[in-house]
Design a protein around this motif. Structure first.
Motif, mmCIF file in Angstrom:
data_model
loop_
_atom_site.group_PDB
_atom_site.id
_atom_site.type_symbol
_atom_site.label_atom_id
_atom_site.label_comp_id
_atom_site.label_asym_id
_atom_site.label_seq_id
_atom_site.Cartn_x
_atom_site.Cartn_y
_atom_site.Cartn_z
ATOM 1 N N ALA A 263 0.863 -1.309 -0.018
ATOM 2 C CA ALA A 263 -0.209 0.012 -0.106
ATOM 3 C C ALA A 263 0.868 1.181 -0.014
ATOM 4 C CB ALA A 263 -0.734 0.042 1.111
ATOM 5 N N GLU B 62 -5.363 5.243 -10.785
ATOM 6 C CA GLU B 62 -5.548 3.817 -10.745
ATOM 7 C C GLU B 62 -4.730 3.271 -9.405
ATOM 8 O OE1 GLU B 62 -4.552 2.512 -14.487
ATOM 9 O OE2 GLU B 62 -6.048 3.059 -15.292
ATOM 10 N N GLU C 23 -6.246 4.368 -6.370
ATOM 11 C CA GLU C 23 -7.499 3.686 -5.899
ATOM 12 C C GLU C 23 -7.025 2.253 -5.276
ATOM 13 O OE1 GLU C 23 -10.340 4.764 -5.641
ATOM 14 O OE2 GLU C 23 -10.519 6.497 -7.214
ATOM 15 N N GLU C 24 -6.166 1.730 -5.844
ATOM 16 C CA GLU C 24 -5.671 0.527 -5.559
ATOM 17 C C GLU C 24 -5.158 0.645 -4.011
ATOM 18 O OE1 GLU C 24 -2.501 -3.344 -6.468
ATOM 19 O OE2 GLU C 24 -2.817 -1.342 -8.144
ATOM 20 N N LEU D 95 -6.463 2.479 -1.807
ATOM 21 C CA LEU D 95 -7.499 2.500 -0.924
ATOM 22 C C LEU D 95 -8.101 1.010 -0.783
ATOM 23 C CD1 LEU D 95 -9.330 5.818 -2.195
ATOM 24 C CD2 LEU D 95 -7.917 5.620 -0.017
ATOM 25 N N GLN D 96 -7.903 0.338 -1.802
ATOM 26 C CA GLN D 96 -8.645 -1.046 -1.831
ATOM 27 C C GLN D 96 -7.676 -2.036 -0.901
ATOM 28 O OE1 GLN D 96 -8.337 -2.764 -5.637
ATOM 29 N NE2 GLN D 96 -9.571 -4.685 -5.111
ATOM 30 N N VAL D 97 -6.297 -1.847 -1.038
ATOM 31 C CA VAL D 97 -5.237 -2.602 -0.145
ATOM 32 C C VAL D 97 -5.591 -2.374 1.317
ATOM 33 C CG1 VAL D 97 -3.196 -3.140 0.469
ATOM 34 C CG2 VAL D 97 -3.926 -3.038 -1.975
ATOM 35 N N LYS D 98 -5.777 -0.970 1.603
ATOM 36 C CA LYS D 98 -5.968 -0.472 3.003
ATOM 37 C C LYS D 98 -7.389 -0.959 3.499
ATOM 38 C CE LYS D 98 -2.670 2.958 3.438
ATOM 39 N NZ LYS D 98 -2.155 4.219 3.946
ATOM 40 N N ARG D 99 -8.409 -0.992 2.588
ATOM 41 C CA ARG D 99 -9.606 -1.467 3.180
ATOM 42 C C ARG D 99 -9.510 -2.907 3.493
ATOM 43 N NH1 ARG D 99 -12.005 1.798 -0.794
ATOM 44 N NH2 ARG D 99 -11.913 0.236 -2.414
ATOM 45 N N GLN D 100 -8.827 -3.558 2.601
ATOM 46 C CA GLN D 100 -8.727 -5.197 3.047
ATOM 47 C C GLN D 100 -7.808 -5.217 4.294
ATOM 48 O OE1 GLN D 100 -6.574 -6.429 -0.511
ATOM 49 N NE2 GLN D 100 -8.552 -6.831 -1.697
ATOM 50 N N VAL E 207 -5.928 6.857 5.410
ATOM 51 C CA VAL E 207 -6.263 7.011 4.068
ATOM 52 C C VAL E 207 -6.079 8.536 3.770
ATOM 53 C CG1 VAL E 207 -7.608 5.053 3.668
ATOM 54 C CG2 VAL E 207 -8.917 7.134 4.626
ATOM 55 N N THR F 51 -3.811 9.607 0.750
ATOM 56 C CA THR F 51 -4.171 8.941 -0.496
ATOM 57 C C THR F 51 -5.402 9.591 -0.935
ATOM 58 O OG1 THR F 51 -2.970 7.058 -0.030
ATOM 59 C CG2 THR F 51 -4.633 6.921 -1.621
#
Length: 165
Positions: free
Chosen positions: A38, A59, A62-63, A65-70, A76, A79
Motif C-alpha cells: 500500500a 489507478e 485507488e488500489e 484504498l482497496q488494499v487499505k480497506r482489506q 487514508v 491518498t
C-alpha cells in the motif's frame, strides 16, 4: 527500494523513481506484505501525479484504498488528498469529486499540517468554481492553522495564504 524511489521522486528523477518503486512493489508482493504494498503503491501514484500521468496515478491511488480497506486500515488521508489533486488536475477537472475527497480527508485526519493543506486545496477548488466566499472561508481557516503552527507571518505557507486572500 521504496526509500530510494521516494528520494528520486523528491529530486525530480521521476522515471528512475518509478523503476525503483516498481522493483520494491514486486518484492513486497512476493513477500505478501500488504501494508508495504500500500505504501509503495501510494508513492508510485504520487510520482505519476508529478509526471501528470493522471489516469495511471488514479489507478494506483485507488488500489491503495482497496488494499487499505482489506487491511482494515483507516490511514487514508494522504491518498484521498492525492486523488483530489488528480481530480483537480484533470482536463476537464472533476471539482465535485475533488471536493468530496478533500472533505473526507477533513473527517479522517487530525494532523494540523494535513488539515491545513486540505483546507487550502478546498479554497482553490472553490476559487475555480467562482465560490469566492467559500474560498475565503477555507483560506482563512488555513491561515489560522498555519499561524498557530508556525507562530510567524514570515513562513512561506503563511505568506502564500496571504497572497491568495
Amino acid at each position: 527500494t521504496r526509500a530510494l524511489g521516494t528520494v528520486l521522486r523528491h529530486q525530480g528523477a521521476h522515471d528512475e523513481a518509478v523503476l525503483q518503486l516498481q522493483m520494491a512493489l514486486q518484492a513486497q508482493r512476493e513477500l505478501g506484505d500488504a501494508a508495504e504494498v500500500a505504501q509503495t503503491l501510494h508513492e508510485i501514484g504520487v510520482t505519476h501525479v508529478r509526471m501528470h500521468r493522471l489516469q495511471s496515478a488514479q489507478e494506483f491511488l485507488e488500489e491503495v484504498l482497496q488494499v487499505k480497506r482489506q487491511l482494515g486500515s483507516t490511514d487514508v488521508a494522504s491518498t484521498l488528498y492525492q486523488l483530489a489533486v488528480v481530480h483537480t488536475m484533470a482536463k476537464p477537472p472533476n471539482l465535485d469529486a475533488a471536493e468530496a475527497k478533500l472533505k473526507h480527508v477533513l473527517v479522517v485526519s487530525r494532523s494540523s499540517a494535513t488539515r491545513a493543506a486540505t483546507l487550502q486545496q478546498l479554497g482553490r477548488v472553490c476559487l475555480r468554481r467562482g465560490a469566492l466566499k467559500d474560498a475565503e472561508r477555507y483560506l482563512r481557516d488555513t491561515l489560522e492553522l498555519y499561524t498557530h503552527t508556525y507562530k510567524s507571518d514570515l513562513h512561506i505557507n503563511v505568506a502564500s495564504i496571504h497572497f491568495q486572500l
